[in-house]
Design an enzyme around this catalytic site. Structure first.
Site, PDB file in Angstrom:
ATOM      1  N   THR A   1       8.911  11.788 -38.948  1.00  0.00           N
ATOM      2  CA  THR A   1       8.745  13.148 -39.472  1.00  0.00           C
ATOM      3  C   THR A   1      10.044  13.899 -39.183  1.00  0.00           C
ATOM      4  OG1 THR A   1       7.982  14.096 -37.388  1.00  0.00           O
ATOM      5  CG2 THR A   1       6.304  13.070 -38.801  1.00  0.00           C
TER       6      THR A   1
ATOM      7  N   THR B   1      -1.002  16.977 -22.599  1.00  0.00           N
ATOM      8  CA  THR B   1      -0.185  18.103 -22.140  1.00  0.00           C
ATOM      9  C   THR B   1      -0.988  19.031 -21.231  1.00  0.00           C
ATOM     10  OG1 THR B   1       0.784  20.172 -22.941  1.00  0.00           O
ATOM     11  CG2 THR B   1      -0.768  19.131 -24.399  1.00  0.00           C
TER      12      THR B   1
ATOM     13  N   GLU C   1      -1.010  22.003 -21.594  1.00  0.00           N
ATOM     14  CA  GLU C   1      -1.432  23.141 -22.420  1.00  0.00           C
ATOM     15  C   GLU C   1      -2.920  23.085 -22.753  1.00  0.00           C
ATOM     16  OE1 GLU C   1       1.358  24.411 -25.438  1.00  0.00           O
ATOM     17  OE2 GLU C   1       3.001  23.450 -24.390  1.00  0.00           O
TER      18      GLU C   1
ATOM     19  N   TYR D   1      -1.947  23.978 -31.615  1.00  0.00           N
ATOM     20  CA  TYR D   1      -1.367  22.757 -31.032  1.00  0.00           C
ATOM     21  C   TYR D   1      -2.201  22.283 -29.841  1.00  0.00           C
ATOM     22  CZ  TYR D   1       1.521  20.069 -27.775  1.00  0.00           C
ATOM     23  OH  TYR D   1       1.958  19.122 -26.873  1.00  0.00           O
TER      24      TYR D   1
ATOM     25  N   LYS E   1      -4.531  18.875 -29.231  1.00  0.00           N
ATOM     26  CA  LYS E   1      -4.307  17.906 -28.138  1.00  0.00           C
ATOM     27  C   LYS E   1      -5.576  17.765 -27.287  1.00  0.00           C
ATOM     28  CE  LYS E   1      -0.990  16.012 -27.132  1.00  0.00           C
ATOM     29  NZ  LYS E   1      -0.487  14.677 -27.574  1.00  0.00           N
TER      30      LYS E   1
ATOM     31  N   VAL F   1      14.778  35.444 -27.162  1.00  0.00           N
ATOM     32  CA  VAL F   1      13.782  35.350 -26.085  1.00  0.00           C
ATOM     33  C   VAL F   1      12.519  36.074 -26.551  1.00  0.00           C
ATOM     34  CG1 VAL F   1      13.252  36.120 -23.735  1.00  0.00           C
ATOM     35  CG2 VAL F   1      15.515  35.175 -24.269  1.00  0.00           C
TER      36      VAL F   1
ATOM     37  N   ARG G   1       5.493  35.483 -29.275  1.00  0.00           N
ATOM     38  CA  ARG G   1       4.668  34.476 -29.947  1.00  0.00           C
ATOM     39  C   ARG G   1       3.209  34.934 -29.911  1.00  0.00           C
ATOM     40  NH1 ARG G   1       4.984  28.709 -27.141  1.00  0.00           N
ATOM     41  NH2 ARG G   1       6.688  28.323 -28.587  1.00  0.00           N
TER      42      ARG G   1
HETATM   43  P1  NAD Z   1       8.471  15.194 -30.665  1.00  0.00           P
HETATM   44  O1  NAD Z   1       7.982  16.197 -31.669  1.00  0.00           O
HETATM   45  O2  NAD Z   1       9.882  15.251 -30.205  1.00  0.00           O
HETATM   46  O3  NAD Z   1       8.229  13.714 -31.239  1.00  0.00           O
HETATM   47  C1  NAD Z   1       7.075  13.336 -31.905  1.00  0.00           C
HETATM   48  C2  NAD Z   1       7.327  11.997 -32.572  1.00  0.00           C
HETATM   49  O4  NAD Z   1       6.114  11.577 -33.215  1.00  0.00           O
HETATM   50  C3  NAD Z   1       8.398  12.043 -33.675  1.00  0.00           C
HETATM   51  O5  NAD Z   1       9.262  10.921 -33.559  1.00  0.00           O
HETATM   52  C4  NAD Z   1       7.608  11.960 -34.961  1.00  0.00           C
HETATM   53  O6  NAD Z   1       8.310  11.330 -36.026  1.00  0.00           O
HETATM   54  C5  NAD Z   1       6.408  11.133 -34.526  1.00  0.00           C
HETATM   55  N1  NAD Z   1       5.229  11.369 -35.363  1.00  0.00           N
HETATM   56  C6  NAD Z   1       4.725  12.578 -35.743  1.00  0.00           C
HETATM   57  N2  NAD Z   1       3.647  12.384 -36.548  1.00  0.00           N
HETATM   58  C7  NAD Z   1       3.472  11.044 -36.649  1.00  0.00           C
HETATM   59  C8  NAD Z   1       2.528  10.218 -37.307  1.00  0.00           C
HETATM   60  N3  NAD Z   1       1.543  10.761 -38.061  1.00  0.00           N
HETATM   61  N4  NAD Z   1       2.615   8.885 -37.198  1.00  0.00           N
HETATM   62  C9  NAD Z   1       3.623   8.334 -36.443  1.00  0.00           C
HETATM   63  N5  NAD Z   1       4.555   9.050 -35.818  1.00  0.00           N
HETATM   64  C10 NAD Z   1       4.482  10.395 -35.911  1.00  0.00           C
HETATM   65  O7  NAD Z   1       7.446  15.312 -29.448  1.00  0.00           O
HETATM   66  P2  NAD Z   1       7.706  15.137 -27.880  1.00  0.00           P
HETATM   67  O8  NAD Z   1       8.155  16.433 -27.325  1.00  0.00           O
HETATM   68  O9  NAD Z   1       8.499  13.911 -27.648  1.00  0.00           O
HETATM   69  O10 NAD Z   1       6.209  14.906 -27.384  1.00  0.00           O
HETATM   70  C11 NAD Z   1       5.661  13.592 -27.336  1.00  0.00           C
HETATM   71  C12 NAD Z   1       4.230  13.673 -26.834  1.00  0.00           C
HETATM   72  O11 NAD Z   1       4.214  14.267 -25.540  1.00  0.00           O
HETATM   73  C13 NAD Z   1       3.322  14.545 -27.701  1.00  0.00           C
HETATM   74  O12 NAD Z   1       2.069  13.928 -27.782  1.00  0.00           O
HETATM   75  C14 NAD Z   1       3.234  15.863 -26.951  1.00  0.00           C
HETATM   76  O13 NAD Z   1       2.003  16.497 -27.191  1.00  0.00           O
HETATM   77  C15 NAD Z   1       3.330  15.376 -25.514  1.00  0.00           C
HETATM   78  N6  NAD Z   1       3.910  16.339 -24.546  1.00  0.00           N
HETATM   79  C16 NAD Z   1       5.109  16.941 -24.806  1.00  0.00           C
HETATM   80  C17 NAD Z   1       5.663  17.790 -23.843  1.00  0.00           C
HETATM   81  C18 NAD Z   1       7.016  18.438 -24.064  1.00  0.00           C
HETATM   82  O14 NAD Z   1       7.438  19.248 -23.234  1.00  0.00           O
HETATM   83  N7  NAD Z   1       7.750  18.117 -25.125  1.00  0.00           N
HETATM   84  C19 NAD Z   1       4.994  18.024 -22.643  1.00  0.00           C
HETATM   85  C20 NAD Z   1       3.765  17.387 -22.424  1.00  0.00           C
HETATM   86  C21 NAD Z   1       3.242  16.536 -23.381  1.00  0.00           C
HETATM   87  P1  TYD Z   2       8.672  25.754 -26.119  1.00  0.00           P
HETATM   88  O1  TYD Z   2       9.917  25.014 -25.780  1.00  0.00           O
HETATM   89  O2  TYD Z   2       8.334  25.980 -27.556  1.00  0.00           O
HETATM   90  O3  TYD Z   2       7.480  25.021 -25.341  1.00  0.00           O
HETATM   91  P2  TYD Z   2       5.933  25.471 -25.119  1.00  0.00           P
HETATM   92  O4  TYD Z   2       5.614  26.612 -26.002  1.00  0.00           O
HETATM   93  O5  TYD Z   2       5.181  24.237 -25.539  1.00  0.00           O
HETATM   94  O6  TYD Z   2       5.808  25.795 -23.678  1.00  0.00           O
HETATM   95  O7  TYD Z   2       8.739  27.179 -25.423  1.00  0.00           O
HETATM   96  C1  TYD Z   2       8.905  27.319 -24.026  1.00  0.00           C
HETATM   97  C2  TYD Z   2       8.826  28.799 -23.701  1.00  0.00           C
HETATM   98  O8  TYD Z   2       9.955  29.453 -24.269  1.00  0.00           O
HETATM   99  C3  TYD Z   2       7.594  29.490 -24.294  1.00  0.00           C
HETATM  100  O9  TYD Z   2       7.128  30.452 -23.359  1.00  0.00           O
HETATM  101  C4  TYD Z   2       8.133  30.186 -25.530  1.00  0.00           C
HETATM  102  C5  TYD Z   2       9.566  30.495 -25.169  1.00  0.00           C
HETATM  103  N1  TYD Z   2      10.544  30.510 -26.293  1.00  0.00           N
HETATM  104  C6  TYD Z   2      11.395  31.613 -26.481  1.00  0.00           C
HETATM  105  O10 TYD Z   2      11.346  32.598 -25.719  1.00  0.00           O
HETATM  106  N2  TYD Z   2      12.296  31.570 -27.505  1.00  0.00           N
HETATM  107  C7  TYD Z   2      12.383  30.503 -28.368  1.00  0.00           C
HETATM  108  O11 TYD Z   2      13.200  30.554 -29.321  1.00  0.00           O
HETATM  109  C8  TYD Z   2      11.517  29.387 -28.164  1.00  0.00           C
HETATM  110  C9  TYD Z   2      11.579  28.190 -29.064  1.00  0.00           C
HETATM  111  C10 TYD Z   2      10.610  29.429 -27.108  1.00  0.00           C
END
Ligand code: NAD
Ligand code: TYD
Length: 339
Positions: free
Chosen positions: A36, A125, A127, A153, A157, A209, A276
């Site tokens: 994606t 997560t 969240e 979101y 999850k 921010v 947000r």
């Molecule tokens: P990301 O958005 O960077 O990556 C998601 C990946 O999934 C992408 O490579 C995308 O192509 C693939 N994808 C999306 N839809 C798909 C589908 N239908 N079939 C196959 N592949 C698909 O996400 P991330 O930040 O690496 O997060 C990975 C996982 O960890 C997620 O499940 C997210 O909920 C969880 N998570 C993320 C964080 C964070 O801080 N980023 C924290 C806790 C948990």
């Molecule tokens: P984000 O990285 O989107 O993660 P999550 O919402 O899953 O925690 O955002 C982290 C924090 O930063 C969240 O409180 C929203 C804030 N934020 C900003 O203040 N400015 C931005 O442009 C973005 C993307 C996030």
């Protein structure tokens, strides 16, 4: 041992692919990713020629395709990272979040059931627990904290988590779930706070921010998350949930100011924008269970991790410039213009 990793072309999944190939050289790693907007093959370029690694482009909601992959690959363990992961996008349109995060998980669970996979791990997560009030530093999320979601979101999850637990209880599927706090590190898509702020500072663009920047996140360096999942899939108890996080709480403003300082830029770049909708106030993980049961503790604190992350973004400009110069630009305009 063969491990099927979904979403391995994304941020955490990509780091996990690299981590597992480094830590378990004898394992076969199969990555399934739909590529994606958030998936990027450049992230996997360093391992594409590794004979222990295979990439398959497929959508986890495509049942026929996924069953075919299980039939051929017959993985021992499945680790599901594939998801729509950005809260702001889920506020704009939640449909794809339900499709991928809930229905995609269902397809994978059915495939594991059908093909007798030895372990299914759901990457979830913190969240799903909703948020904690600001100023109550005595409160943390434990595995017993009730599910109480705020954004489409996190609701998607949480739904997936419930489904994973239902398949364990009803079908005796051997599952585990991890709920991690906010990650940061290499290969992080620049729509998320930390990479967005780093790339904007480097491009001398305003730093948007939300609200007053008081919201708190508990930041974990991505490699620590990868190590935790590695431990859980090998030694975690079937049917259990493990929280992952390491007491690295920062307000958003603190994070942004740290990045500005590290890059020797001016705080004048900070621009306060409309908050947000439904913005979660504070996330904070209590990692006692994973520490006591599996001996996991984070090894990289925020000061060290943010330095390493900034260095990575400085050394890998091509990776993120390619993203922000592509169709992502349209998203950025839509989300931040007139905000
Ligand atoms: P990301 O958005 O960077 O990556 C998601 C990946 O999934 C992408 O490579 C995308 O192509 C693939 N994808 C999306 N839809 C798909 C589908 N239908 N079939 C196959 N592949 C698909 O996400 P991330 O930040 O690496 O997060 C990975 C996982 O960890 C997620 O499940 C997210 O909920 C969880 N998570 C993320 C964080 C964070 O801080 N980023 C924290 C806790 C948990
Ligand atoms: P984000 O990285 O989107 O993660 P999550 O919402 O899953 O925690 O955002 C982290 C924090 O930063 C969240 O409180 C929203 C804030 N934020 C900003 O203040 N400015 C931005 O442009 C973005 C993307 C996030």
């Amino acid at each position: 041992m063969k491990i099927l990793i979904t979403g391995g072309a994304g941020f955490i999944g990509g780091n996990f692919v690299h981590y597992m190939l480094k830590e378990h050289k004898e394992y076969d790693i199969v990555c399934v990713d739909a590529l994606t907007y958030a998936g990027n093959l450049e992230t996997l370029k360093p391992v594409m020629d590794n004979l222990k690694f295979k990439f398959i482009k497929a959508d986890i909601t495509d049942r026929r395709e996924i069953y075919k992959i299980f039939e051929v690959e017959n993985p021992d363990i499945v680790v599901n990272f594939a998801a729509e992961s950005h809260v702001d996008r889920s506020i704009e349109d939640s449909e794809i979040f339900l499709r991928t995060n809930v229905m995609g998980t269902q397809v994978l669970l059915d495939a594991c059931k059908k093909y007798g996979t030895r372990r299914y791990h759901q990457v979830s997560t913190d969240e799903v627990y909703g948020d904690l009030p600001l100023g109550r530093i005595d409160l943390f999320f434990t595995e017993e904290t009730p599910i109480h979601t705020s954004s489409p979101y996190s609701a998607s999850k949480a739904s997936a988590d419930l489904l994973v637990q239902a398949y364990h209880r009803t079908h005796k599927l051997p599952v585990t779930i991890s709920r991690c706090s906010n990650n940061y590190g290499p290969y992080h898509f620049p729509e998320k706070l930390i990479p967005l702020m780093i790339s904007n500072v480097l491009n001398r663009k305003p730093l948007p921010v939300y609200g007053k920047g008081e919201n708190v996140r508990d930041w974990l360096y991505v490699e620590d998350h990868c190590r935790a999942i590695d431990l859980i899939i090998h030694s975690g108890k079937v049917g259990e949930v493990y929280n992952i996080g390491g007491h690295n709480e920062r307000t958003n403003l603190e994070v942004v100011k740290t990045i500005i300082k590290e890059l020797d830029a001016s705080e004048d770049l900070i621009t306060y924008v409309t908050d947000r909708a439904g913005h979660d106030l504070r996330y904070a993980i209590d990692p006692t269970k994973i520490y006591q049961e599996l001996g996991w503790l984070p090894t990289t604190d925020f000061e060290e991790g943010i330095k390493r992350t900034i260095t990575w973004y400085l050394n890998n400009k091509k990776w993120w410039e390619h993203i922000i110069n592509g169709e992502y630009q349209t998203y950025y305009e839509k989300m931040y213009k007139d905000r």
